[in-house]
Motif scaffolding. Sequence first.
Motif, PDB file in Angstrom:
ATOM      1  N   LEU A   1       0.823  -1.207   0.000  1.00  0.00           N
ATOM      2  CA  LEU A   1       0.000   0.000   0.000  1.00  0.00           C
ATOM      3  C   LEU A   1       0.860   1.262   0.000  1.00  0.00           C
ATOM      4  N   TYR A   2       0.333   2.321  -0.590  1.00  0.00           N
ATOM      5  CA  TYR A   2       0.995   3.619  -0.526  1.00  0.00           C
ATOM      6  C   TYR A   2       0.831   4.240   0.867  1.00  0.00           C
TER       7      TYR A   2
ATOM      8  N   PRO B   1      -6.877   7.811  11.203  1.00  0.00           N
ATOM      9  CA  PRO B   1      -7.104   8.203   9.809  1.00  0.00           C
ATOM     10  C   PRO B   1      -8.170   7.312   9.175  1.00  0.00           C
ATOM     11  N   LYS B   2      -9.003   7.909   8.330  1.00  0.00           N
ATOM     12  CA  LYS B   2     -10.033   7.141   7.664  1.00  0.00           C
ATOM     13  C   LYS B   2      -9.417   6.170   6.666  1.00  0.00           C
ATOM     14  N   THR B   3      -9.968   4.966   6.631  1.00  0.00           N
ATOM     15  CA  THR B   3      -9.474   3.952   5.713  1.00  0.00           C
ATOM     16  C   THR B   3     -10.108   4.143   4.350  1.00  0.00           C
ATOM     17  N   ASP B   4      -9.275   4.210   3.313  1.00  0.00           N
ATOM     18  CA  ASP B   4      -9.760   4.328   1.940  1.00  0.00           C
ATOM     19  C   ASP B   4     -10.380   3.005   1.513  1.00  0.00           C
ATOM     20  N   LEU B   5     -11.583   3.071   0.945  1.00  0.00           N
ATOM     21  CA  LEU B   5     -12.237   1.847   0.487  1.00  0.00           C
ATOM     22  C   LEU B   5     -11.498   1.214  -0.684  1.00  0.00           C
ATOM     23  N   HIS B   6     -10.766   2.028  -1.445  1.00  0.00           N
ATOM     24  CA  HIS B   6     -10.001   1.535  -2.584  1.00  0.00           C
ATOM     25  C   HIS B   6      -8.565   2.065  -2.490  1.00  0.00           C
ATOM     26  N   PRO B   7      -7.766   1.534  -1.566  1.00  0.00           N
ATOM     27  CA  PRO B   7      -6.422   2.077  -1.337  1.00  0.00           C
ATOM     28  C   PRO B   7      -5.523   1.908  -2.543  1.00  0.00           C
ATOM     29  N   LYS B   8      -4.678   2.896  -2.758  1.00  0.00           N
ATOM     30  CA  LYS B   8      -3.709   2.830  -3.848  1.00  0.00           C
ATOM     31  C   LYS B   8      -2.623   1.829  -3.473  1.00  0.00           C
TER      32      LYS B   8
END
Length: 211
Positions: A33-34, A54-61
């Motif tokens: 993950l980035y 921090p909010k978790t991205d549903l589609h992490p880079k």
Amino acid sequence: MQFRVGACMELLTSHRNYQWLRNLITGDEKWVLYINYQRRRQWLSAGRAGVPPPKTDLHPKKVMLSMWWGVKGIINWEIFPDGCNITADLYCQQLDRVAEKLKGKQDRIYFLHDNARRHVAKSTRQKLLELGWITVPHPPYSPDLAPTDYHLYRSLDNHLREKKFEDENDLKMDLLNFFDQTSQDFYEQGILSLPERWQQVIDSNGAYIVD
């Protein structure tokens, strides 16, 4: 469980007779993950508000990391962007690149990888025959018997914890630093611990190893 025991008995007997682990090459793929922030427990006194994570991205880079290594260290590693499908054909091309880097350095090669579809495809099995590599048996669903999973990637996960990368080059440089700063003893430990783990599986009637 019984299949795991049988495979480990075969591997342990073979190792005692031939001592081939120093010629073992292994590898696997992993998402990197980035942004690698993790939720942490917070101990708070009564009435105090915790720090919001921090909010978790549903589609992490992320990128796909592929790598191969042995007792002497990293042999080859590559990254691919999210969405790239590592097919059996691409995997065979990667094996050719690994073989090229090993040329003249190692006469006999024992190769350990898991049972992912691209790893057991007909074209992959044919490529390994062409290369003359000896495929080491690996019980299905056994990351505890794959040094890349239980040793190398676990250490890499610890290294990446709480890190954030701005772009692919930033991520690549960090991976390169990790590989360069890791000692040969680390790689030897990961590979040469296999017989002990095979014996653990045999002694526990196939139970999974909990580290």
